[in-house]
Design a protein around this motif. Structure first.
Motif, short mmCIF file in Angstrom:
data_model
loop_
_atom_site.label_atom_id
_atom_site.label_comp_id
_atom_site.label_asym_id
_atom_site.label_seq_id
_atom_site.Cartn_x
_atom_site.Cartn_y
_atom_site.Cartn_z
N ARG A 1 0.84 -1.20 0.00
CA ARG A 1 0.00 0.00 0.00
C ARG A 1 0.88 1.24 0.00
O ARG A 1 2.08 1.15 0.27
CB ARG A 1 -0.90 0.02 1.23
CG ARG A 1 -0.19 0.17 2.56
CD ARG A 1 -1.04 -0.40 3.68
NE ARG A 1 -1.34 -1.80 3.39
CZ ARG A 1 -2.51 -2.41 3.66
NH1 ARG A 1 -3.48 -1.75 4.22
NH2 ARG A 1 -2.69 -3.68 3.37
N TYR B 1 9.34 0.03 -9.20
CA TYR B 1 8.71 0.54 -7.97
C TYR B 1 7.76 -0.47 -7.35
O TYR B 1 7.54 -0.45 -6.14
CB TYR B 1 8.10 1.93 -8.15
CG TYR B 1 6.89 2.11 -9.04
CD1 TYR B 1 5.67 1.48 -8.80
CD2 TYR B 1 6.95 3.00 -10.11
CE1 TYR B 1 4.57 1.70 -9.61
CE2 TYR B 1 5.86 3.24 -10.93
CZ TYR B 1 4.66 2.58 -10.67
OH TYR B 1 3.57 2.80 -11.46
N TYR C 1 4.80 11.37 -8.39
CA TYR C 1 5.14 12.07 -9.62
C TYR C 1 5.47 13.54 -9.32
O TYR C 1 6.17 14.19 -10.09
CB TYR C 1 3.97 11.98 -10.60
CG TYR C 1 4.31 12.47 -11.98
CD1 TYR C 1 5.15 11.73 -12.81
CD2 TYR C 1 3.80 13.67 -12.46
CE1 TYR C 1 5.48 12.18 -14.07
CE2 TYR C 1 4.12 14.13 -13.72
CZ TYR C 1 4.96 13.38 -14.52
OH TYR C 1 5.28 13.84 -15.77
N VAL D 1 9.71 8.98 -12.18
CA VAL D 1 8.88 8.99 -10.98
C VAL D 1 9.81 8.78 -9.79
O VAL D 1 10.95 8.35 -9.95
CB VAL D 1 7.79 7.89 -11.10
CG1 VAL D 1 8.33 6.53 -10.76
CG2 VAL D 1 6.53 8.21 -10.30
C1 LIG Z 1 2.78 6.52 -11.22
C2 LIG Z 1 2.25 6.92 -9.86
C3 LIG Z 1 2.32 8.24 -9.47
C4 LIG Z 1 1.88 8.62 -8.20
N1 LIG Z 1 2.04 9.92 -7.81
C5 LIG Z 1 1.66 10.27 -6.55
C6 LIG Z 1 1.91 11.58 -6.08
O1 LIG Z 1 2.47 12.43 -6.81
N2 LIG Z 1 1.54 11.90 -4.82
C7 LIG Z 1 0.95 10.99 -3.99
O2 LIG Z 1 0.65 11.30 -2.85
N3 LIG Z 1 0.74 9.71 -4.40
C8 LIG Z 1 1.08 9.33 -5.65
N4 LIG Z 1 0.88 8.04 -6.08
C9 LIG Z 1 0.29 7.05 -5.15
C10 LIG Z 1 -1.18 6.82 -5.44
O3 LIG Z 1 -1.94 7.92 -4.97
C11 LIG Z 1 -1.63 5.51 -4.78
O4 LIG Z 1 -0.94 4.43 -5.36
C12 LIG Z 1 -3.13 5.30 -4.97
O5 LIG Z 1 -3.85 6.24 -4.20
C13 LIG Z 1 -3.58 3.90 -4.58
O6 LIG Z 1 -3.24 3.63 -3.23
P1 LIG Z 1 -2.37 2.35 -2.85
O7 LIG Z 1 -1.02 2.49 -3.47
O8 LIG Z 1 -2.32 2.36 -1.34
O9 LIG Z 1 -3.09 1.15 -3.40
C14 LIG Z 1 1.31 7.65 -7.32
C15 LIG Z 1 1.24 6.32 -7.75
C16 LIG Z 1 1.71 5.95 -8.99
C17 LIG Z 1 1.66 4.49 -9.40
#
Ligand SMILES: Cc1cc2nc3c(=O)[nH]c(=O)nc-3n(C[C@H](O)[C@H](O)[C@H](O)COP(=O)(O)O)c2cc1C
Length: 202
Positions: free
Chosen positions: A53, A154, A172, A192
């Motif tokens: 997560r 990642y 990002y 990223v």
């Molecule tokens: C390519 C990518 C870019 C992301 N960029 C951000 C970001 O800039 N800021 C942030 O707080 N979370 C970022 N996230 C995290 C996502 O918000 C998070 O993966 C999503 O809310 C789902 O939650 P989980 O990873 O707990 O399943 C990013 C995730 C990915 C895969």
């Protein structure tokens, strides 16, 4: 790997191994040999998948070298004698770089040597979200497979975090903050970042 690359990397490895942590290399930054990951350890894969997560609040505490070594190996390490990696790459081109932004500088991960080489001085974590450790994933901007490779990296790192009880978040935001200063080949960019810290007490 061509012969020149082999010799260059071989020299770094030998120097890192012989001189130990923080060894200064002529003509380059200091190189730190990382502890080998325990590839027989960790939680079962299905548990890691269940626990993977993002954490949106990350601590400033740094990782110790064993956890950092295991994390970098999980993201981009060599896992076979033929030099292939923990993540697949199109035509095995292996075109990616990982940098670790720490309080003591920015370090390039050297997968073949399982070591890291300092490429920027100073604490640059504030250029991102200030987390204990920020990983930067860089690749050729015009490589159609680059984002896929970075995604594999990642995800592996995120699964290691689940296994080791570390908080992490792929981001990002401000991902390219250091690109003008990093030793990136022409046409390469940070795609990223991934912030990591020991799990904060909640
Ligand atoms: C390519 C990518 C870019 C992301 N960029 C951000 C970001 O800039 N800021 C942030 O707080 N979370 C970022 N996230 C995290 C996502 O918000 C998070 O993966 C999503 O809310 C789902 O939650 P989980 O990873 O707990 O399943 C990013 C995730 C990915 C895969």
């Amino acid at each position: 790997m061509d012969r020149r690359d082999f010799l260059r990397k071989g020299t770094v490895f030998a120097a890192a191994a012989l001189m130990g942590p923080g060894a200064a290399l002529a003509g380059g930054g200091s190189v730190v040999a990382l502890p080998r990951p325990d590839t027989g350890g960790g939680k079962p894969l299905m548990t890691c998948l269940a626990q993977r997560r993002s954490s949106h609040v990350l601590g400033r505490e740094e990782l110790g070298l064993p956890a950092l070594g295991a994390l970098l190996w999980a993201a981009w390490g060599v896992n076979r004698d033929d030099g292939k990696r923990v993540v697949p790459t199109a035509m095995n081109k292996q075109q990616a770089m990982v940098f670790a932004v720490r309080s003591d500088g920015v370090w390039e991960y050297l997968p073949r040597e399982h070591a890291m080489k300092k490429v920027l001085e100073g604490d640059r974590r504030r250029s991102f979200d200030g987390a204990g450790l920020v990983l930067l994933y860089a690749a050729p901007e015009k490589d159609r497979y680059a984002a896929m490779h970075v995604g594999s990296m990642y995800q592996n790192a995120g699964l290691y975090c689940a296994s080791a009880g570390l908080d992490n978040c792929v981001k990002y935001q401000k991902h390219d903050a250091l690109d003008a200063e990093l030793p990136l080949p022409d046409g390469w960019a940070t795609f990223v970042t991934q912030s990591v810290a020991p799990r904060s007490a909640r």
